[in-house]
Design a protein around this motif. Structure first.
Motif, PDB file in Angstrom:
ATOM      1  N   VAL A 147      47.848  48.465  43.054  1.00 30.71           N
ATOM      2  CA  VAL A 147      47.164  47.503  42.247  1.00 30.71           C
ATOM      3  C   VAL A 147      47.486  45.757  41.875  1.00 30.71           C
ATOM      4  CG1 VAL A 147      46.365  47.469  40.066  1.00 30.71           C
ATOM      5  CG2 VAL A 147      45.226  49.304  41.752  1.00 30.71           C
ATOM      6  N   MET A 148      49.471  46.116  41.408  1.00 27.26           N
ATOM      7  CA  MET A 148      50.183  45.017  40.990  1.00 27.26           C
ATOM      8  C   MET A 148      49.690  44.151  42.134  1.00 27.26           C
ATOM      9  SD  MET A 148      53.201  46.996  38.563  1.00 27.26           S
ATOM     10  CE  MET A 148      52.854  47.260  39.653  1.00 27.26           C
ATOM     11  N   GLN A 149      49.872  44.465  43.287  1.00 27.69           N
ATOM     12  CA  GLN A 149      49.536  43.510  44.210  1.00 27.69           C
ATOM     13  C   GLN A 149      48.512  42.660  44.404  1.00 27.69           C
ATOM     14  OE1 GLN A 149      50.432  45.179  48.166  1.00 27.69           O
ATOM     15  NE2 GLN A 149      51.946  43.249  49.243  1.00 27.69           N
ATOM     16  N   ALA A 150      47.405  43.258  44.161  1.00 31.01           N
ATOM     17  CA  ALA A 150      45.715  42.626  44.602  1.00 31.01           C
ATOM     18  C   ALA A 150      45.857  42.577  43.039  1.00 31.01           C
ATOM     19  CB  ALA A 150      45.219  44.264  44.643  1.00 31.01           C
ATOM     20  N   ALA A 151      46.244  42.525  41.984  1.00 33.52           N
ATOM     21  CA  ALA A 151      45.691  41.312  40.695  1.00 33.52           C
ATOM     22  C   ALA A 151      46.081  40.475  41.086  1.00 33.52           C
ATOM     23  CB  ALA A 151      46.725  42.619  39.663  1.00 33.52           C
ATOM     24  N   ALA A 152      47.693  40.272  41.336  1.00 33.51           N
ATOM     25  CA  ALA A 152      48.380  38.246  42.236  1.00 33.51           C
ATOM     26  C   ALA A 152      47.606  37.732  42.981  1.00 33.51           C
ATOM     27  CB  ALA A 152      49.588  38.988  43.248  1.00 33.51           C
ATOM     28  N   VAL A 153      46.862  38.673  43.965  1.00 36.63           N
ATOM     29  CA  VAL A 153      45.448  37.594  44.931  1.00 36.63           C
ATOM     30  C   VAL A 153      44.822  37.395  44.021  1.00 36.63           C
ATOM     31  CG1 VAL A 153      43.798  37.871  47.079  1.00 36.63           C
ATOM     32  CG2 VAL A 153      46.720  38.744  46.674  1.00 36.63           C
ATOM     33  N   ILE A 154      44.085  38.730  43.148  1.00 38.53           N
ATOM     34  CA  ILE A 154      43.456  38.070  42.026  1.00 38.53           C
ATOM     35  C   ILE A 154      43.734  36.537  41.565  1.00 38.53           C
ATOM     36  CG2 ILE A 154      41.030  38.984  40.102  1.00 38.53           C
ATOM     37  CD1 ILE A 154      41.846  41.653  41.103  1.00 38.53           C
ATOM     38  N   ALA A 155      44.526  36.683  40.898  1.00 39.84           N
ATOM     39  CA  ALA A 155      44.779  35.628  40.205  1.00 39.84           C
ATOM     40  C   ALA A 155      45.237  34.440  40.703  1.00 39.84           C
ATOM     41  CB  ALA A 155      46.330  36.297  39.333  1.00 39.84           C
ATOM     42  N   ALA A 156      45.258  34.819  41.885  1.00 39.13           N
ATOM     43  CA  ALA A 156      45.814  33.227  42.608  1.00 39.13           C
ATOM     44  C   ALA A 156      44.037  32.388  42.918  1.00 39.13           C
ATOM     45  CB  ALA A 156      46.169  33.797  44.067  1.00 39.13           C
ATOM     46  N   ALA A 157      43.134  33.422  43.496  1.00 35.97           N
ATOM     47  CA  ALA A 157      41.947  32.809  43.543  1.00 35.97           C
ATOM     48  C   ALA A 157      40.871  32.460  42.315  1.00 35.97           C
ATOM     49  CB  ALA A 157      40.941  34.098  43.788  1.00 35.97           C
ATOM     50  N   GLN A 158      41.123  33.876  41.345  1.00 33.55           N
ATOM     51  CA  GLN A 158      40.227  33.181  39.955  1.00 33.55           C
ATOM     52  C   GLN A 158      41.668  32.510  38.899  1.00 33.55           C
ATOM     53  OE1 GLN A 158      36.986  35.408  39.179  1.00 33.55           O
ATOM     54  NE2 GLN A 158      36.198  35.771  41.000  1.00 33.55           N
ATOM     55  N   PRO A 159      42.535  31.838  38.644  1.00 37.52           N
ATOM     56  CA  PRO A 159      42.652  31.597  37.493  1.00 37.52           C
ATOM     57  C   PRO A 159      42.855  31.521  36.170  1.00 37.52           C
ATOM     58  CG  PRO A 159      42.627  29.782  39.169  1.00 37.52           C
ATOM     59  CD  PRO A 159      41.854  30.877  39.855  1.00 37.52           C
ATOM     60  N   GLN A 160      41.422  31.586  35.525  1.00 34.48           N
ATOM     61  CA  GLN A 160      40.998  32.277  34.744  1.00 34.48           C
ATOM     62  C   GLN A 160      41.522  33.253  34.200  1.00 34.48           C
ATOM     63  OE1 GLN A 160      38.971  31.538  37.509  1.00 34.48           O
ATOM     64  NE2 GLN A 160      37.506  32.791  37.352  1.00 34.48           N
ATOM     65  N   LEU A 161      40.976  34.765  35.241  1.00 35.95           N
ATOM     66  CA  LEU A 161      41.881  35.932  34.856  1.00 35.95           C
ATOM     67  C   LEU A 161      43.269  36.033  34.945  1.00 35.95           C
ATOM     68  CD1 LEU A 161      39.150  37.328  37.540  1.00 35.95           C
ATOM     69  CD2 LEU A 161      38.900  37.017  35.067  1.00 35.95           C
ATOM     70  N   ALA A 162      43.693  35.232  35.051  1.00 34.56           N
ATOM     71  CA  ALA A 162      45.921  35.048  35.602  1.00 34.56           C
ATOM     72  C   ALA A 162      45.769  35.836  33.936  1.00 34.56           C
ATOM     73  CB  ALA A 162      46.003  34.007  36.110  1.00 34.56           C
ATOM     74  N   ASP A 163      45.869  35.313  33.178  1.00 30.88           N
ATOM     75  CA  ASP A 163      46.133  35.871  31.949  1.00 30.88           C
ATOM     76  C   ASP A 163      46.196  37.377  31.588  1.00 30.88           C
ATOM     77  OD1 ASP A 163      47.771  33.458  31.112  1.00 30.88           O
ATOM     78  OD2 ASP A 163      46.138  33.010  29.804  1.00 30.88           O
ATOM     79  N   GLU A 164      45.081  37.626  31.862  1.00 30.89           N
ATOM     80  CA  GLU A 164      44.208  39.656  31.770  1.00 30.89           C
ATOM     81  C   GLU A 164      45.152  40.250  32.709  1.00 30.89           C
ATOM     82  OE1 GLU A 164      40.643  42.211  30.875  1.00 30.89           O
ATOM     83  OE2 GLU A 164      40.415  39.336  30.948  1.00 30.89           O
ATOM     84  N   LEU A 165      45.347  39.826  33.647  1.00 31.74           N
ATOM     85  CA  LEU A 165      45.993  39.994  34.931  1.00 31.74           C
ATOM     86  C   LEU A 165      47.543  40.291  34.445  1.00 31.74           C
ATOM     87  CD1 LEU A 165      43.935  38.394  37.718  1.00 31.74           C
ATOM     88  CD2 LEU A 165      43.988  40.814  37.547  1.00 31.74           C
ATOM     89  N   ALA A 166      47.917  38.862  34.129  1.00 34.69           N
ATOM     90  CA  ALA A 166      49.737  39.414  33.849  1.00 34.69           C
ATOM     91  C   ALA A 166      49.586  40.684  33.111  1.00 34.69           C
ATOM     92  CB  ALA A 166      50.425  38.437  33.604  1.00 34.69           C
ATOM     93  N   ALA A 167      48.871  40.282  32.290  1.00 34.98           N
ATOM     94  CA  ALA A 167      48.973  41.789  30.565  1.00 34.98           C
ATOM     95  C   ALA A 167      49.130  42.968  31.082  1.00 34.98           C
ATOM     96  CB  ALA A 167      48.235  41.510  29.610  1.00 34.98           C
TER      97      ALA A 167
END
Length: 188
Positions: A147-167
């Motif tokens: 999930v953490m690896q996949a979250a990094a892919v999401i953050a790259a595709a949708q930077p507006q979600l990066a803060d929530e994903l990082a948390a």
């Protein structure tokens, strides 16, 4: 969504092959393994369209033979990397796979959904982030890592979600895994 004539043909081919592999498995397990391996490898040849691969991939997930089932899952994941727009119509099916009893299905669903983030114009992924990131809190380290690896892919595709994903990823420091060492490995 409607499946084209080509895809219906691929589904019929898949069903015939899968049921044949099942019958053969009961009679001669070694032969069934080789038939399944040939079938899965044939899926990715130039003879199969992306629509065929999608239809066969979904049909194969219910196959009794692990080689076919996991081969089809692997091809769906590969297809999500190559043509995410093709799989986006099945977004909700992949979300349901996050709750599948088989952990390999859950891990791959996370990666497939991450790949679909590139084409998520309807913003379906954002409301699911809490559920998506839940494995980070434990108890399975491998699920958390996927999930953490996949979250990094999401953050790259949708930077507006990066803060929530990082948390969500940083929650690993408070996670409860099977052992303290598992938590340390997950933290990195």
């Amino acid at each position: 969504s409607r499946v084209g004539a080509s895809s219906r043909g691929a589904e019929r081919k898949a069903e015939t092959t899968l049921s044949s592999a099942g019958r053969t498995a009961r009679a001669t397990p070694g032969l069934a393994f080789h038939r399944a391996a040939l079938y899965v490898s044939a899926m990715t040849t130039a003879l199969w369209t992306e629509q065929d691969r999608l239809a066969v991939g979904w049909a194969g997930l219910d196959a009794p033979a692990a080689r076919v089932k996991y081969g089809c899952l692997k091809d769906l994941r590969r297809l999500s990397e190559e043509a995410p727009q093709l799989l986006y119509a099945d977004f909700d099916k992949f979300v349901r796979l996050l709750d599948h009893p088989n952990s390999i299905f859950r891990w791959n669903a996370a990666h497939i959904l991450a790949n679909l983030a590139r084409v998520d114009r309807a913003c379906k992924l954002a409301p699911l982030l809490g559920r998506f990131l839940q494995p980070v809190r434990g108890p399975q380290m491998i699920a958390a890592a996927n999930v953490m690896q996949a979250a990094a892919v999401i953050a790259a595709a949708q930077p507006q979600l990066a803060d929530e994903l990082a948390a969500g990823i940083l929650a690993v420091s408070r996670a409860k895994y099977e052992t303290e060492e598992c938590r340390n490995v997950a933290i990195g």
